[in-house]
Design a protein around this motif. Structure first.
Motif, PDB file in Angstrom:
ATOM      1  N   TRP A 132       0.802  -1.220   0.000  1.00  0.00           N
ATOM      2  CA  TRP A 132       0.000   0.000   0.000  1.00  0.00           C
ATOM      3  C   TRP A 132       0.839   1.275   0.000  1.00  0.00           C
ATOM      4  O   TRP A 132       0.633   2.153  -0.862  1.00  0.00           O
ATOM      5  N   PRO A 133       1.803   1.457   0.902  1.00  0.00           N
ATOM      6  CA  PRO A 133       2.604   2.697   0.837  1.00  0.00           C
ATOM      7  C   PRO A 133       3.488   2.760  -0.406  1.00  0.00           C
ATOM      8  O   PRO A 133       3.689   3.829  -0.984  1.00  0.00           O
ATOM      9  N   GLY A 134       4.034   1.586  -0.823  1.00  0.00           N
ATOM     10  CA  GLY A 134       4.865   1.568  -2.028  1.00  0.00           C
ATOM     11  C   GLY A 134       4.069   1.951  -3.261  1.00  0.00           C
ATOM     12  O   GLY A 134       4.544   2.716  -4.123  1.00  0.00           O
ATOM     13  N   LEU A 135       2.841   1.447  -3.363  1.00  0.00           N
ATOM     14  CA  LEU A 135       1.986   1.776  -4.509  1.00  0.00           C
ATOM     15  C   LEU A 135       1.605   3.251  -4.494  1.00  0.00           C
ATOM     16  O   LEU A 135       1.638   3.926  -5.535  1.00  0.00           O
ATOM     17  N   ALA A 136       1.259   3.756  -3.305  1.00  0.00           N
ATOM     18  CA  ALA A 136       0.882   5.172  -3.214  1.00  0.00           C
ATOM     19  C   ALA A 136       2.047   6.081  -3.612  1.00  0.00           C
ATOM     20  O   ALA A 136       1.872   7.040  -4.375  1.00  0.00           O
ATOM     21  N   MET A 137       3.249   5.785  -3.108  1.00  0.00           N
ATOM     22  CA  MET A 137       4.416   6.606  -3.461  1.00  0.00           C
ATOM     23  C   MET A 137       4.738   6.512  -4.944  1.00  0.00           C
ATOM     24  O   MET A 137       4.967   7.524  -5.621  1.00  0.00           O
ATOM     25  N   GLY A 138       4.753   5.293  -5.468  1.00  0.00           N
ATOM     26  CA  GLY A 138       5.117   5.097  -6.872  1.00  0.00           C
ATOM     27  C   GLY A 138       4.154   5.795  -7.814  1.00  0.00           C
ATOM     28  O   GLY A 138       4.572   6.483  -8.759  1.00  0.00           O
ATOM     29  N   VAL A 139       2.859   5.635  -7.547  1.00  0.00           N
ATOM     30  CA  VAL A 139       1.853   6.247  -8.422  1.00  0.00           C
ATOM     31  C   VAL A 139       1.933   7.773  -8.350  1.00  0.00           C
ATOM     32  O   VAL A 139       1.849   8.465  -9.377  1.00  0.00           O
ATOM     33  N   THR A 140       2.117   8.315  -7.152  1.00  0.00           N
ATOM     34  CA  THR A 140       2.177   9.777  -7.002  1.00  0.00           C
ATOM     35  C   THR A 140       3.390  10.367  -7.706  1.00  0.00           C
ATOM     36  O   THR A 140       3.285  11.348  -8.453  1.00  0.00           O
ATOM     37  N   ILE A 141       4.540   9.768  -7.493  1.00  0.00           N
ATOM     38  CA  ILE A 141       5.774  10.278  -8.111  1.00  0.00           C
ATOM     39  C   ILE A 141       5.715  10.141  -9.628  1.00  0.00           C
ATOM     40  O   ILE A 141       6.075  11.061 -10.375  1.00  0.00           O
ATOM     41  N   LEU A 142       5.234   9.005 -10.114  1.00  0.00           N
ATOM     42  CA  LEU A 142       5.152   8.793 -11.560  1.00  0.00           C
ATOM     43  C   LEU A 142       4.169   9.767 -12.197  1.00  0.00           C
ATOM     44  O   LEU A 142       4.455  10.356 -13.255  1.00  0.00           O
ATOM     45  N   ALA A 143       3.009   9.953 -11.575  1.00  0.00           N
ATOM     46  CA  ALA A 143       2.011  10.866 -12.136  1.00  0.00           C
ATOM     47  C   ALA A 143       2.535  12.294 -12.177  1.00  0.00           C
ATOM     48  O   ALA A 143       2.327  13.022 -13.164  1.00  0.00           O
ATOM     49  N   ALA A 144       3.233  12.719 -11.121  1.00  0.00           N
ATOM     50  CA  ALA A 144       3.773  14.083 -11.095  1.00  0.00           C
ATOM     51  C   ALA A 144       4.827  14.280 -12.183  1.00  0.00           C
ATOM     52  O   ALA A 144       4.848  15.308 -12.871  1.00  0.00           O
ATOM     53  N   SER A 145       5.689  13.294 -12.366  1.00  0.00           N
ATOM     54  CA  SER A 145       6.745  13.408 -13.377  1.00  0.00           C
ATOM     55  C   SER A 145       6.160  13.445 -14.782  1.00  0.00           C
ATOM     56  O   SER A 145       6.558  14.275 -15.620  1.00  0.00           O
ATOM     57  N   LEU A 146       5.212  12.565 -15.076  1.00  0.00           N
ATOM     58  CA  LEU A 146       4.599  12.544 -16.403  1.00  0.00           C
ATOM     59  C   LEU A 146       3.778  13.799 -16.661  1.00  0.00           C
ATOM     60  O   LEU A 146       3.744  14.304 -17.789  1.00  0.00           O
TER      61      LEU A 146
END
Length: 597
Positions: free
Chosen positions: A257-271
């Motif tokens: 859960w925390p890994g998915l939340a961090m990964g999705v947030t960082i990826l979405a911001a970068s894209l």
């Protein structure tokens, strides 16, 4: 050719509208919006407190009471995930915001003004970069507060050098562009130039940098929390990862859960940053402004005290040679110091009211350097001295930047040789004509608009309303040059400097533009300096001619005498090489003098 009324000018898309056309950007916005809304609405989505521990719920499985289960000390995972989003999003935003608040203004001012401020700012930035970030944050957290937000503020200061270097490089790359010179000649102040012409260049790379800093900050904050730093009552994704690793063999889903939340947030911001950058379409923003001056007014029928507009005596311009020691600004003397390359040496000329002076010579003879010295547009490394350089009796050398802006904006107009690179693609043509008139003439928006349309019609544009509403890329090169001429005379200058204004145009358009400039000059009684290497242009428009060779004026005479009986060998050579039907170029009667350097 008349444009039908149905052929409306397309409206310029707003940034948000262009961004929303990209499906990837829309997806990233949706993801980020969901993460932010979920974090803000945490009290509505769960009734569990993030720091409330129940030993009976240790590593509890997924259930109605705990939708994502319990962690290693009996806290609700969903509650910690939602409230932890607040901590991580706020920390990333704080770090990026502080980095831009510290590094942004420093980079902007340092790149624009250079000099001692650039040296001092660069030294400070280098010191900050030499400091180990993690150690500094650990010391601050130990000495000041265990709050992760304090650590993120410190991190923002430590990341400021990245922003400083990016913005400074962007500003340096554009500060000497023609459109920035155009803004200076229009009399616009430095703050307005930076806001209107420098900042658009900085936006695109800054968007990408901001998303990268945001992602880095979230990662670093998670690392600090993973190490057990921060307040125990402060939920964060990093602390959840720490608990997940502790129980990785018994309940591995705690890492998901925390890994998915961090990964999705960082990826979405970068894209999203990349999508916004593409929508901006300003990887090489060209920004331009027009300059317009205003004349002195005299009572009806009362002649001015003097018809002399411009007086230049003994003008000398030099640049340090690569690897040379250079000379101090203001040091004169023929030849200069051993480290100087002299490009203009002892030039003297005058311009009377209503007179057109042709400044003629081969490329590299110093014509444009002389014109730029009068306008105050030479680069900082240029060393400029003169016995006198005055406009209507006011000295041009040694005056403050503000005084020079006011003088240029109200007395001297400028027509460049590259029309398309001197019109700002970010603004409609009408706004670029209206703003200088509102600033220098004090007109209302409606009055300035009416005068701009009148000027567009006067310079021979068949549909002024359409051109007024157009962007520069929607008009031809000849029409753009007419727009620049309209802008240059919009504030009624006393002196107009035209730097090869027809070079970029085809032959038929050249003749029309020259006729236009001559008629405007006569009806407004302006003085004019026409910088050119074309004797055909000189014959068509000039009253007097000053011939330049390797940085010096070798002959000055009325245009009729120059063509009928040129005295200097260099003038005869130029005439023989340019006049149609003239004799073949022969050896010179006397050796041409070279400027000692």
């Amino acid at each position: 050719m008349t444009v039908p009324e149905t052929a409306a000018i397309p409206k310029r898309d707003r940034l948000l509208r262009r961004t929303l056309r990209d499906p990837l950007a829309v997806g990233c916005l949706v993801v980020l919006a969901l993460v932010i809304l979920a974090s803000l609405a945490a009290p509505l989505l769960t009734d569990q407190a993030p720091d409330h521990s129940v030993l009976a719920d240790t590593l509890a499985p997924i259930s109605g009471a705990h939708p994502l289960g319990g962690d290693g000390v009996g806290r609700d995972v969903l509650s910690r995930l939602l409230y932890g989003g607040r901590t991580s999003l706020l920390g990333g935003t704080l770090a990026a915001l502080v980095a831009f608040l510290v590094g942004g203004p420093l980079g902007l001012v340092s790149g624009f003004y250079r000099g001692w401020f650039d040296a001092v700012a660069g030294w400070i930035i280098n010191v900050i970069m030499a400091v180990p970030a993690i150690i500094v944050m650990l010391v601050v957290m130990a000495a000041v507060s265990q709050d992760l937000n304090v650590a993120m503020i410190v991190l923002g200061v430590i990341m400021a050098p990245m922003v400083f270097r990016l913005i400074r490089a962007s500003v340096v790359s554009v500060r000497e562009e023609l459109y920035v010179d155009a803004a200076r000649v229009s009399g616009l102040g430095d703050p307005r130039i930076m806001r209107r012409h420098i900042l658009p260049v900085v936006i695109a790379p800054s968007v990408i940098q901001a998303t990268q800093l945001f992602a880095v900050a979230i990662g670093i904050q998670a690392g600090l929390s993973f190490l057990g730093l921060g307040k125990s009552s402060q939920a964060s994704w990093g602390a959840m990862l720490n608990d997940g690793f502790t129980n990785v063999y018994t309940t591995p889903t705690l890492l998901v859960w925390p890994g998915l939340a961090m990964g999705v947030t960082i990826l979405a911001a970068s894209l999203l940053g990349n999508a916004v950058r593409d929508a901006l379409g300003t990887t090489e923003t060209r920004v331009v402004r027009r300059r317009r001056p205003v004349p002195r007014k005299t009572a009806a029928g009362v002649p001015p005290l003097s018809d002399r507009l411009l007086t230049v005596e003994g003008l000398r311009i030099s640049y340090p040679k690569p690897g040379g020691s250079g000379g101090s600004r203001g040091s004169g003397g023929p030849g200069g110091s051993g480290g100087d390359k002299i490009v203009v040496d002892g030039v003297s000329l005058t311009v009377e009211r209503g007179e057109v002076l042709g400044l003629v010579g081969e490329s590299g003879s110093g014509k444009s350097q002389t014109a730029f010295a009068v306008l105050g547009l030479l680069p900082d490394e240029a060393e400029v001295t003169a016995d006198q350089m005055a406009f209507t009796g006011k000295e041009l050398l040694g005056v403050s930047r503000a005084a020079l802006n006011a003088l240029r904006g109200r007395g001297i107009g400028y027509v460049p040789q590259e029309p398309m690179s001197n019109l700002d693609p970010c603004f409609r043509i009408g706004s670029q004509l209206v703003e200088p008139m509102r600033k220098h003439l004090g007109l209302s928006r409606g009055e300035a608009r009416a005068k701009a349309l009148e000027l567009l019609a006067r310079v021979g544009i068949p549909d002024p309303e359409r051109v007024f509403k157009s962007y520069p890329h929607q008009v031809s090169g000849g029409m753009a040059q007419r727009v620049l001429i309209a802008g240059a005379v919009s504030c009624d200058p006393q002196l107009l400097i035209a730097d090869e204004p027809t070079t970029a145009l085809d032959v038929t358009v050249q003749a029309e533009v020259l006729d236009l400039m001559r008629s405007l000059q006569q009806e407004r009684e302006m003085g004019m300096i026409l910088v050119t290497h074309d004797f055909g242009v000189v014959a068509d428009i000039c009253d007097r001619v000053a011939v330049m060779q390797t940085g010096r004026i070798v002959e000055t005479a009325p245009v009729e005498k120059i063509f009928a009986a040129p005295e200097h060998a260099y003038t005869r050579m130029l005439l023989n090489s340019t006049l149609e039907g003239g004799p073949a170029r022969a050896a010179l009667d006397a050796p041409l003098k070279e400027v000692t350097s």
